[in-house]
Design an enzyme around this catalytic site. Structure first.
Site, PDB file in Angstrom:
ATOM      1  N   HIS A 101      27.769 124.373  42.229  1.00 22.44           N
ATOM      2  CA  HIS A 101      28.874 123.425  42.417  1.00 22.44           C
ATOM      3  C   HIS A 101      28.273 122.028  42.509  1.00 22.44           C
ATOM      4  CE1 HIS A 101      32.308 121.347  43.793  1.00 22.44           C
ATOM      5  NE2 HIS A 101      31.926 121.242  45.049  1.00 22.44           N
ATOM      6  N   CYS A 108      36.756 124.107  46.266  1.00 20.58           N
ATOM      7  CA  CYS A 108      35.581 124.000  45.391  1.00 20.58           C
ATOM      8  C   CYS A 108      34.958 125.360  45.068  1.00 20.58           C
ATOM      9  CB  CYS A 108      34.530 123.085  46.021  1.00 20.58           C
ATOM     10  SG  CYS A 108      35.155 121.423  46.273  1.00 20.58           S
ATOM     11  N   ASN A 153      32.196 115.264  41.488  1.00 17.05           N
ATOM     12  CA  ASN A 153      32.636 116.557  42.045  1.00 17.05           C
ATOM     13  C   ASN A 153      34.022 116.876  41.482  1.00 17.05           C
ATOM     14  OD1 ASN A 153      33.581 118.655  43.628  1.00 17.05           O
ATOM     15  ND2 ASN A 153      32.847 117.805  45.564  1.00 17.05           N
TER      16      ASN A 153
HETATM   17  O1  UT7 Z   1      32.909 119.751  47.340  1.00 12.32           O
HETATM   18  C1  UT7 Z   1      33.019 120.148  48.658  1.00 12.32           C
HETATM   19  C2  UT7 Z   1      31.781 119.921  49.351  1.00 12.32           C
HETATM   20  N1  UT7 Z   1      31.585 118.504  49.607  1.00 12.32           N
HETATM   21  C3  UT7 Z   1      30.390 118.092  49.873  1.00 12.32           C
HETATM   22  O2  UT7 Z   1      29.491 118.881  49.794  1.00 12.32           O
HETATM   23  C4  UT7 Z   1      30.158 116.667  50.298  1.00 12.32           C
HETATM   24  C5  UT7 Z   1      29.085 116.663  51.330  1.00 12.32           C
HETATM   25  N2  UT7 Z   1      28.740 115.354  51.866  1.00 12.32           N
HETATM   26  C6  UT7 Z   1      28.113 114.398  51.150  1.00 12.32           C
HETATM   27  O3  UT7 Z   1      27.854 114.566  49.975  1.00 12.32           O
HETATM   28  C7  UT7 Z   1      27.666 113.141  51.875  1.00 12.32           C
HETATM   29  O4  UT7 Z   1      27.818 113.308  53.251  1.00 12.32           O
HETATM   30  C8  UT7 Z   1      28.441 111.871  51.432  1.00 12.32           C
HETATM   31  C9  UT7 Z   1      28.017 111.481  50.021  1.00 12.32           C
HETATM   32  C10 UT7 Z   1      29.931 112.119  51.480  1.00 12.32           C
HETATM   33  C11 UT7 Z   1      28.112 110.687  52.331  1.00 12.32           C
HETATM   34  O5  UT7 Z   1      26.711 110.465  52.395  1.00 12.32           O
HETATM   35  P1  UT7 Z   1      26.002 110.217  53.813  1.00 12.32           P
HETATM   36  O6  UT7 Z   1      24.594 109.936  53.534  1.00 12.32           O
HETATM   37  O7  UT7 Z   1      26.332 111.416  54.670  1.00 12.32           O
HETATM   38  O8  UT7 Z   1      26.699 108.877  54.317  1.00 12.32           O
HETATM   39  P2  UT7 Z   1      27.661 108.615  55.574  1.00 12.32           P
HETATM   40  O9  UT7 Z   1      29.003 109.204  55.357  1.00 12.32           O
HETATM   41  O10 UT7 Z   1      26.953 108.995  56.830  1.00 12.32           O
HETATM   42  O11 UT7 Z   1      27.776 107.038  55.521  1.00 12.32           O
HETATM   43  C12 UT7 Z   1      26.631 106.192  55.632  1.00 12.32           C
HETATM   44  C13 UT7 Z   1      27.083 104.763  55.498  1.00 12.32           C
HETATM   45  C14 UT7 Z   1      28.231 104.395  56.433  1.00 12.32           C
HETATM   46  O12 UT7 Z   1      28.024 103.068  56.886  1.00 12.32           O
HETATM   47  P3  UT7 Z   1      27.417 102.801  58.362  1.00 12.32           P
HETATM   48  O13 UT7 Z   1      28.394 103.435  59.319  1.00 12.32           O
HETATM   49  O14 UT7 Z   1      26.072 103.469  58.375  1.00 12.32           O
HETATM   50  O15 UT7 Z   1      27.366 101.309  58.441  1.00 12.32           O
HETATM   51  C15 UT7 Z   1      29.435 104.411  55.529  1.00 12.32           C
HETATM   52  O16 UT7 Z   1      30.478 103.553  55.960  1.00 12.32           O
HETATM   53  O17 UT7 Z   1      27.538 104.490  54.178  1.00 12.32           O
HETATM   54  C16 UT7 Z   1      28.851 103.897  54.229  1.00 12.32           C
HETATM   55  N3  UT7 Z   1      29.588 104.331  53.039  1.00 12.32           N
HETATM   56  C17 UT7 Z   1      29.580 103.651  51.882  1.00 12.32           C
HETATM   57  N4  UT7 Z   1      28.966 102.510  51.510  1.00 12.32           N
HETATM   58  C18 UT7 Z   1      29.148 102.120  50.231  1.00 12.32           C
HETATM   59  C19 UT7 Z   1      30.365 105.439  52.910  1.00 12.32           C
HETATM   60  N5  UT7 Z   1      30.870 105.476  51.659  1.00 12.32           N
HETATM   61  C20 UT7 Z   1      30.396 104.381  51.008  1.00 12.32           C
HETATM   62  C21 UT7 Z   1      30.548 103.894  49.701  1.00 12.32           C
HETATM   63  N6  UT7 Z   1      29.907 102.759  49.355  1.00 12.32           N
HETATM   64  N7  UT7 Z   1      31.293 104.546  48.759  1.00 12.32           N
END
Ligand code: UT7
Length: 319
Positions: free
Chosen positions: A246, A114, A276
């Site tokens: 980004h 990225c 992204n």
């Molecule tokens: O480009 C390179 C750099 N990349 C980044 O900067 C990405 C950085 N990270 C992020 O943007 C965020 O961490 C994410 C968008 C990837 C995830 O957001 P989060 O608030 O950190 O969520 P999480 O991964 O902790 O997941 C929270 C919950 C989980 O469920 P439980 O365990 O709390 O029951 C996941 O299973 O959300 C669930 N979940 C989803 N639910 C619905 C994860 N993906 C999805 C989805 N739809 N697509």
């Protein structure tokens, strides 16, 4: 007067097919509500089998050359940032070169995921200022849809395909690239990676990410590198007209702006439409904001990105 690389023109290209969150939710266990709330993403563009990193890059370059009022024959250097090249080799840069009908110039790919566009911009800027060429096409182009695990809802909803390009020209004066800063820390390779490659598995592999940990590092590293590049250019955060970040997650953009006391109105946001697009995201956002009239000649821009590796970087540019 100082010799600098000026941005003579910009261009971008997107695949034909736009995919909404609602469309994804038909086949993946997700919802528009979750994706918008956690990321700000509403749609992304997905390439069909005729659209590749090199074809999107070529379209973006044609538009950038037109905006710069230059012919492809004027270009002495092509640096293309991608993690999703059409083939393992030859480089996608040489494919773009051939498509543009350039018989001879320097052409190669740069790979910093990225952050790729910031790395490509820094390399091209150094080469222009050292006299290796007098004009360059710097491209960020990706087809991440090809390396997504479409059964992993934690990653597949976050990415899209696209390309952005800038034409750089070496010119003496006050405008152009004022400072760049790059970083890498390979100790975090297991937080964001692809589980394949020619030398290990012999397959292309799929993207894997520990999103929450990447998020934490991104906000910290981006705020730091923005401060560094402003100091290098002898500027304060009040001097910034536009941040062109980004586009990974709207929450990262908000948190980074807050750390630097920057009003959110100064941050260019396209993650809602494009998701992204890895190395393409910064030049795609830049071209979008130039064409819609927000970014004007003379504005002070800071570009920034962070991605797999980890890699991260920033550039201060007087447009
Ligand atoms: O480009 C390179 C750099 N990349 C980044 O900067 C990405 C950085 N990270 C992020 O943007 C965020 O961490 C994410 C968008 C990837 C995830 O957001 P989060 O608030 O950190 O969520 P999480 O991964 O902790 O997941 C929270 C919950 C989980 O469920 P439980 O365990 O709390 O029951 C996941 O299973 O959300 C669930 N979940 C989803 N639910 C619905 C994860 N993906 C999805 C989805 N739809 N697509």
């Amino acid at each position: 007067m100082t010799l600098r690389s000026i941005i003579a023109g910009t261009g971008s290209a997107l695949p034909k097919r736009c995919v909404s969150n609602a469309e994804l939710a038909k086949t993946i266990d997700t919802s528009d509500e979750w994706i918008v709330e956690r990321t700000g993403i509403r749609s992304r563009y997905i390439a069909d089998s005729t659209e590749t990193t090199a074809t999107l890059a070529t379209d973006a370059c044609r538009r950038a050359l037109e905006a710069a009022g230059m012919d492809a024959a004027d270009i002495g250097l092509i640096v293309l940032a991608t993690a999703t090249p059409d083939q393992t080799f030859p480089s996608s840069a040489t494919k773009v070169q051939a498509s543009l009908g350039i018989d001879d110039c320097i052409a190669f790919d740069v790979h910093a995921v990225c952050t790729g566009f910031l790395y490509a911009l820094t390399v091209a800027d150094s080469m222009l200022r050292s006299g290796a060429a007098s004009s360059a096409l710097v491209i960020g182009a990706e087809t991440f849809s090809r390396i997504l695990d479409w059964e992993d809802r934690g990653t597949c909803v976050l990415f899209g395909d696209g390309a952005g390009a800038v034409v750089l020209k070496a010119e003496r004066g006050d405008r152009g690239i004022l400072a760049t800063r790059l970083h890498a820390d390979g100790r975090h390779g297991d937080l964001l990676y692809v589980d394949g490659g020619a030398s290990t598995t012999g397959t292309v592999g799929k993207l894997r990410m520990k999103g929450r940990e990447v998020f934490r590092h991104a906000v910290k590293n981006l705020a730091e590198v923005l401060r560094e590049v402003l100091a290098d250019a002898g500027l304060e955060s009040d001097d910034i007209d536009w941040v062109v970040p980004h586009q990974a997650n709207a929450r990262i953009l908000d948190a980074t702006a807050k750390k630097l006391n920057l009003p959110p109105e100064k941050v260019i946001v396209t993650v809602d439409r494009h998701a992204n697009t890895s190395a393409a995201s910064v030049p795609l956002a830049l071209d979008t904001a130039i064409r819609d009239g927000r970014i004007k000649r003379g504005d002070l821009l800071v570009l920034e990105a962070m991605g797999g590796g980890f890699t991260w970087g920033a550039a201060a540019v007087r447009y």
